[in-house]
Write a protein that holds these residues in place. Structure first.
Motif, short mmCIF file in Angstrom:
data_model
loop_
_atom_site.label_atom_id
_atom_site.label_comp_id
_atom_site.label_asym_id
_atom_site.label_seq_id
_atom_site.Cartn_x
_atom_site.Cartn_y
_atom_site.Cartn_z
N SER A 64 -12.84 -4.99 1.67
CA SER A 64 -12.10 -5.64 2.75
C SER A 64 -13.10 -6.44 3.58
CB SER A 64 -11.39 -4.59 3.62
OG SER A 64 -10.88 -5.18 4.80
N TYR A 102 -4.44 -3.70 4.18
CA TYR A 102 -5.84 -4.10 4.02
C TYR A 102 -5.95 -5.41 3.24
CZ TYR A 102 -5.28 -1.76 -0.54
OH TYR A 102 -4.85 -1.38 -1.77
N VAL A 123 -7.88 -7.78 0.54
CA VAL A 123 -8.69 -7.58 -0.66
C VAL A 123 -9.48 -8.86 -0.91
CG1 VAL A 123 -8.68 -7.01 -3.11
CG2 VAL A 123 -6.95 -6.03 -1.59
N ASP A 166 0.85 -1.20 0.00
CA ASP A 166 0.00 0.00 0.00
C ASP A 166 0.88 1.24 0.00
OD1 ASP A 166 -1.87 1.96 0.31
OD2 ASP A 166 -2.84 1.11 2.08
N ASN A 213 -11.60 0.97 5.71
CA ASN A 213 -11.54 -0.03 4.64
C ASN A 213 -10.12 -0.24 4.12
OD1 ASN A 213 -13.09 -1.81 2.80
ND2 ASN A 213 -12.30 -0.45 1.22
N SER A 214 -9.26 0.79 4.23
CA SER A 214 -7.88 0.67 3.78
C SER A 214 -6.90 0.60 4.94
CB SER A 214 -7.53 1.86 2.87
OG SER A 214 -8.30 1.83 1.68
N SER A 252 -11.51 0.96 -4.18
CA SER A 252 -11.95 0.08 -5.26
C SER A 252 -11.85 -1.39 -4.86
CB SER A 252 -11.08 0.33 -6.51
OG SER A 252 -9.70 0.09 -6.21
N HIS A 253 -11.85 -1.65 -3.56
CA HIS A 253 -11.76 -3.03 -3.09
C HIS A 253 -12.72 -3.23 -1.92
CE1 HIS A 253 -9.17 -0.96 -0.21
NE2 HIS A 253 -9.46 -1.94 0.62
N ALA A 286 -12.40 -8.79 -2.64
CA ALA A 286 -12.91 -8.64 -4.01
C ALA A 286 -12.53 -7.26 -4.52
CB ALA A 286 -14.42 -8.83 -4.06
N ARG A 287 -12.29 -7.18 -5.83
CA ARG A 287 -12.00 -5.91 -6.49
C ARG A 287 -13.26 -5.37 -7.15
NH1 ARG A 287 -7.53 -2.93 -5.26
NH2 ARG A 287 -5.73 -4.30 -4.98
N THR A 297 -14.36 2.97 -8.47
CA THR A 297 -13.84 3.48 -7.20
C THR A 297 -14.93 4.26 -6.49
OG1 THR A 297 -11.58 3.62 -8.04
CG2 THR A 297 -12.10 4.92 -6.09
#
Length: 614
Positions: free
Chosen positions: A489, A471, A473, A217, A532-533, A486-487, A475-476, A480
């Protein structure tokens, strides 16, 4: 082409052929290659010759360096110092560090973790002479001598001595010592017999460092990268820079150390005495995905330190591991952001010791996080019980509170006054449920600092998360979402759902109504966008914490009887029948009463002010 031009071209061609046939120079005879002379004390990694021919540029450079010109030419040779933690390559041209590799770590894409190299990082030391010349160590050539397995105060060590002699008893010496099990490199700079040549002006140490991307990241790595520094008076500060806006700082007082700190690793220089002053700059480009930040440092070294054999320093190249950094001098562990004030102490005294203890018996960090949750929840059980008991009392009083609200549907202040009177009569403190929650806040915020800075979680997988330090992932997304990313978590999603469920369970036992009840459900959703990140380890901790709290409350519920609570409150009602409220409840009632009186005065018509006579 006319006739004269044709004749001219033919004559020129004939002259060239005659010259090449009879007058061309003989090709040089191949000289036998000199045999390499093996050196017993130096291990070269690679060599780059300055060339045997004394060029005009070299002659001019030597002339510009004055008395130091005779050590401004030579052969650059690389030497390696290596232990089980570090591989350090140094260059005899300048006697400076060329590359540092951390052997126990890899980058996020499993490449060697190069913390320092000549492509993006450089150090140099310059000094002024008595005849007002500026000399850089990078312009000088040193002779290298590598001494292996030398006893030092840290045990067995490798020692590399760089020596450049101007004249008998006049030389510059640099000594690097690398202990067998350390991330710390001892460095000594000594100007022997040069008092008559070197001016009594500070030496300038310059360090430019383009931090390479070593983490998955990039944004998180940038947010947690700093140029940290500590003054001799133990005042800690840092600069970070922002997107395309450099940040600069100048410190006019002595400094103990400066550190180029990334998320999980640091490269630093520490003075045994002190640097006399320093200036710093931090910057980065928002569009450059290969570089984290550029950190620039200029430090002044007192000339008398290096002229009297006191130019002693240490380089640190290693992980931001609290157990390692706390052993270094001058509060070097402050490179790890454990939080402010009480939050840092909670991490130092509770979280880190428990985490390190669990590491001795478990290798799976997901299991370690679960056990850490269980320990902290058991530690907080008395507070959790008291908080639940307070909510149970409020639940028992809910019918009376609802009746008060129905009695005064349009008069909020009257409702509050009678509700506080009910609490006083029944012997219930409405703040008793909040106090246990407030006391848990230091641990909550301590963990917000612990997990993102815990190098132990770096590249440690658990379930679908490939790295608990960043974080997960699950699913992608093909697009965004602002503030979300754009993921997806999954740990963050599980944390949010469990928090909403926990909020719903608590709301069944409270008297919260209206907008406040709505906001209590909205808050977990808002937090989901924020975290989320964040590190997956942090989200997983809070998810497990919610689950354990449910289990705790289910157990506590077995020991809390609503009928017994109602009987106890009725006893309090009889006992407190003629008792006047005191303490916090009295102050709160007085405040409500005063507010009601002010509102009544504002509503009642007042006398019109009399006009003054002229």
């Amino acid at each position: 082409m006319d006739k004269n031009q044709a004749i001219g071209l033919v004559l020129i061609s004939v002259m060239l052929i005659v010259y090449m046939t009879f007058f061309s120079p003989e090709p040089p005879k191949e000289q036998p290659k000199p045999k390499a002379t093996p050196t017993a004390t130096v291990t070269p990694a690679q060599s780059a010759s300055a060339g045997p021919v004394d060029s005009v540029a070299q002659a001019q450079q030597r002339a510009a360096l004055g008395a130091f010109g005779n050590i401004a030419s030579g052969t650059a040779q690389k030497t390696v110092l290596e232990n089980k933690n570090l591989k350090i390559t140094l260059d005899s041209k300048g006697g400076l560090i060329d590359e540092v590799i951390l052997k126990k770590y890899k980058t996020w894409d499993q490449k060697p973790l190069i913390l320092f190299d000549q492509e993006g990082s450089s150090t140099d030391i310059s000094f002024r002479t008595q005849d007002n010349r500026v000399i850089k160590l990078s312009d000088l050539y040193f002779q290298a001598q590598l001494l292996k397995t030398v006893n030092s105060k840290q045990g067995q060590a490798q020692v590399l001595v760089y020596h450049a002699e101007l004249a008998p008893n006049q030389y510059i010496e640099q000594v690097y010592t690398l202990p067998a099990d350390s991330y710390l490199v001892d460095y000594k700079l000594n100007f022997s017999g040069l008092n008559g040549l070197v001016a009594n002006a500070p030496l300038q140490f310059t360090w430019n460092d383009r931090l390479k991307r070593v983490e998955f990241d990039l944004n998180q790595n940038r947010e947690r990268s700093r140029l940290n520094y500590m003054t001799a008076e133990e005042s800690f500060d840092n600069i970070a820079g922002s997107a395309d806006e450099p940040e600069v700082a100048t410190v006019e007082e002595p400094l103990k150390w400066v550190s180029n700190k990334q998320n999980f690793f640091s490269a630093a220089i520490i003075a045994d005495n002190a640097f006399s002053k320093g200036s710093f700059k931090a910057s980065f480009s928002s569009v450059d995905t290969t570089e984290v930040k550029t950190l620039s440092t200029q430090l002044q070294i007192p000339a008398q330190d290096v002229l009297t054999g006191k130019g002693n320093f240490n380089f640190y190249f290693g992980p931001n591991d609290y157990q390692i950094l706390k052993t270094l001098p001058a509060d070097f562990q402050k490179n790890i952001d454990l939080g402010w004030g009480i939050f840092a102490w909670v991490n130092k005294l509770i979280v880190i010791p428990v985490f390190n203890f669990l590491e001795k018996y478990f290798t799976n960090y997901g299991i370690i996080i679960i056990l850490l949750v269980v320990f902290i929840k058991l530690l907080l059980t008395p507070l959790t019980y008291k908080s639940y008991l307070s909510m149970a009392k409020m639940k028992v009083l809910k019918p009376e509170i609802d009746a008060i609200k129905e009695k005064h549907p349009d008069d909020m202040q009257k409702t509050q006054q009678e509700t506080m009177k009910l609490y006083s009569t029944m012997g219930v403190n409405p703040m008793s449920g909040c106090i246990p929650m407030v006391l848990q806040i230091p641990i909550l915020f301590a963990l917000l600092n612990f997990f993102p800075n815990s190098i132990e979680l770096r590249q440690e997988p658990f379930l679908w998360a490939h790295d608990l330090s960043t974080y997960d992932v699950f699913a992608r997304l093909p697009f965004t979402i602002p503030f979300y990313g754009s993921h997806i978590s999954m740990f963050t999603l599980l944390m949010t759902l469990s928090t909403i469920l926990y909020t719903w369970s608590n709301n069944q036992m409270t008297t919260i109504q209206g907008p406040m009840k709505f906001y209590s459900y909205l808050m977990p959703v808002m937090i989901m966008f924020v975290v989320n990140s964040f590190a997956a380890g942090l989200s997983f901790y809070y998810f497990v914490s919610n689950i354990v709290t449910f289990i705790q409350q289910a157990i506590i519920r077995r020991f809390v009887d609503d009928n017994k609570i109602r009987a106890k409150l009725e006893e309090n009602k009889i006992k407190n029948k003629d008792k006047k409220p005191g303490g916090f409840q009295k102050r709160l009632q007085d405040a409500m009463k005063a507010a009601a009186e002010r509102e009544a005065q504002q509503k009642s018509p007042g006398e019109a002010p009399k006009k003054r006579k002229r």
